[in-house]
Design a protein around this motif. Structure first.
Motif, PDB file in Angstrom:
ATOM      1  N   GLY A   1      89.468  38.583 119.107  1.00 58.73           N
ATOM      2  CA  GLY A   1      90.358  39.434 118.820  1.00 58.73           C
ATOM      3  C   GLY A   1      90.629  40.592 119.719  1.00 58.73           C
ATOM      4  O   GLY A   1      91.810  41.106 120.081  1.00 58.73           O
ATOM      5  N   GLN A   2      89.394  41.441 119.722  1.00 58.60           N
ATOM      6  CA  GLN A   2      89.492  42.512 120.578  1.00 58.60           C
ATOM      7  C   GLN A   2      89.949  42.204 121.918  1.00 58.60           C
ATOM      8  O   GLN A   2      90.781  42.981 122.673  1.00 58.60           O
ATOM      9  CB  GLN A   2      88.228  43.280 120.800  1.00 58.60           C
ATOM     10  N   LEU A   3      89.602  41.046 122.527  1.00 57.79           N
ATOM     11  CA  LEU A   3      89.836  40.790 124.031  1.00 57.79           C
ATOM     12  C   LEU A   3      91.009  40.223 124.285  1.00 57.79           C
ATOM     13  O   LEU A   3      91.764  40.840 125.048  1.00 57.79           O
ATOM     14  CB  LEU A   3      88.841  39.391 124.305  1.00 57.79           C
ATOM     15  N   PHE A   4      91.516  39.630 123.350  1.00 60.21           N
ATOM     16  CA  PHE A   4      93.150  39.143 123.504  1.00 60.21           C
ATOM     17  C   PHE A   4      94.374  40.345 123.437  1.00 60.21           C
ATOM     18  O   PHE A   4      94.918  40.335 124.157  1.00 60.21           O
ATOM     19  CB  PHE A   4      93.567  38.075 122.333  1.00 60.21           C
TER      20      PHE A   4
ATOM     21  N   LEU B   1      96.669  40.820 126.191  1.00 66.91           N
ATOM     22  CA  LEU B   1      98.182  40.897 125.725  1.00 66.91           C
ATOM     23  C   LEU B   1      98.949  42.038 126.650  1.00 66.91           C
ATOM     24  O   LEU B   1      99.787  41.968 127.118  1.00 66.91           O
ATOM     25  CB  LEU B   1      98.423  41.072 124.347  1.00 66.91           C
ATOM     26  N   GLN B   2      98.250  42.944 126.709  1.00 68.16           N
ATOM     27  CA  GLN B   2      98.659  44.432 127.453  1.00 68.16           C
ATOM     28  C   GLN B   2      98.948  43.762 128.893  1.00 68.16           C
ATOM     29  O   GLN B   2      99.939  44.250 129.376  1.00 68.16           O
ATOM     30  CB  GLN B   2      97.879  45.584 127.311  1.00 68.16           C
ATOM     31  N   PHE B   3      97.938  43.378 129.638  1.00 62.66           N
ATOM     32  CA  PHE B   3      97.988  43.128 130.919  1.00 62.66           C
ATOM     33  C   PHE B   3      99.133  41.863 131.302  1.00 62.66           C
ATOM     34  O   PHE B   3      99.785  41.823 131.941  1.00 62.66           O
ATOM     35  CB  PHE B   3      96.816  42.502 131.312  1.00 62.66           C
ATOM     36  N   TRP B   4      99.120  41.062 130.272  1.00 59.39           N
ATOM     37  CA  TRP B   4     100.024  39.769 130.297  1.00 59.39           C
ATOM     38  C   TRP B   4     101.632  40.238 130.073  1.00 59.39           C
ATOM     39  O   TRP B   4     102.421  39.897 130.989  1.00 59.39           O
ATOM     40  CB  TRP B   4      99.764  38.917 129.149  1.00 59.39           C
ATOM     41  N   PHE B   5     101.748  41.238 129.274  1.00 56.63           N
ATOM     42  CA  PHE B   5     103.109  41.950 129.561  1.00 56.63           C
ATOM     43  C   PHE B   5     103.493  42.398 130.839  1.00 56.63           C
ATOM     44  O   PHE B   5     104.684  42.124 131.378  1.00 56.63           O
ATOM     45  CB  PHE B   5     103.114  42.901 128.324  1.00 56.63           C
ATOM     46  N   TRP B   6     102.852  43.297 131.381  1.00 57.50           N
ATOM     47  CA  TRP B   6     103.031  43.638 132.721  1.00 57.50           C
ATOM     48  C   TRP B   6     103.171  42.720 133.932  1.00 57.50           C
ATOM     49  O   TRP B   6     103.683  42.974 134.922  1.00 57.50           O
ATOM     50  CB  TRP B   6     102.074  44.873 133.249  1.00 57.50           C
TER      51      TRP B   6
END
Length: 264
Positions: A177-180, A184-189
């Motif tokens: 959960g922490q890793l995802f 998710l933040q990097f995935w957005f950008w």
């Protein structure tokens, strides 16, 4: 798969009632109520529009409308929010409902399904306001808008499959959960939401075809900004991944359902 569908259908009143209670409790004792569902994405869109469209003079190739960048941004931010809400909440769905799982006997798959209903309700409210904006500003794309629904179905399939898989794994490996959340933040950008893909170097543009969310968000933007039908062959990857993840997530859940409550 059919037996699972029948089981969930038998508990449809429980699922719909849980989704309704969750929505009501979320805004209980709140003066603005469901308006908070709109404020967060609206604030994000306003900030990004000011920074990228005004200060950085961001422009979209092939568009003349003064609303083009705002529509481009809304198409990406709102639909990304739907994906992010399902996946980020699904990864903790069993952990957050540990007490309920230990006290009441019901199909555990009802929890992620309830979550999807709740996220879909929030998305419907926000997206409906966006459609009103398109109509008011005379930017509605016309009949091509119907292509939104199959794209949305592919996105939901991918989000549900990924979210359910993460939800089961996170019970046994809490670092998931922490890793995802970081991913998710990097995935957005790393997805062309705030910026057009055309500003990237050609080598990076080619890599975007391996980002399933880039294909999905790009389809929304093509429909809503340019009024064109999406390139359906670009959506095979998220569709295939969605089917694989749903199958794997369901299998993972069935194999570990007996140990699930013990680990909570």
């Amino acid at each position: 798969m059919l037996s699972t569908a029948r089981l969930l259908w038998a508990y449809r009143d429980f699922i719909l009632g849980s989704a309704k209670r969750e929505f009501q409790s979320k805004y209980r004792n709140s003066l603005l109520g469901a308006t908070w569902t709109i404020i967060q994405p609206l604030a994000m869109i306003v900030v990004y529009t000011v920074i990228f469209a005004q200060l950085m003079r961001a422009r979209l190739p092939g568009t003349e409308s003064t609303f083009a960048y705002s529509i481009y941004l809304c198409a990406g931010v709102i639909t990304w929010g739907f994906f992010a809400e399902i996946t980020s909440r699904a990864q903790n769905v069993f952990i957050e409902n540990a007490n309920l799982l230990k006290k009441i006997n019901f199909p555990r798959l009802c929890l992620p399904v309830t979550l999807v209903f709740s996220a879909s309700l929030n998305f419907t409210i926000i997206f409906s306001l966006f459609v009103i904006f398109l109509l008011v500003t005379n930017q509605f794309p016309g009949w091509v808008f119907l292509a939104i629904f199959p794209v949305l179905a592919i996105q939901a399939l991918f989000a549900i499959g990924l979210g359910m898989t993460l939800g089961v794994l996170n019970v046994f490996f809490r670092d998931i959960g922490q890793l995802f959340s970081v991913i998710l933040q990097f995935w957005f950008w790393l997805t062309p939401i705030v910026y057009p893909v055309e500003i990237l170097p050609e080598s990076l543009q080619k890599l975007m075809q391996f980002n399933p969310m880039a294909s999905i968000i790009g389809a929304y933007q093509k429909i809503l900004v340019f009024g064109h039908w999406p390139e359906w062959n670009h959506l095979w990857l998220p569709l295939a991944l969605g089917l694989i993840l749903c199958f794997w997530g369901l299998r993972l859940f069935r194999q570990n359902s007996g140990e699930l409550v013990d680990e909570l």
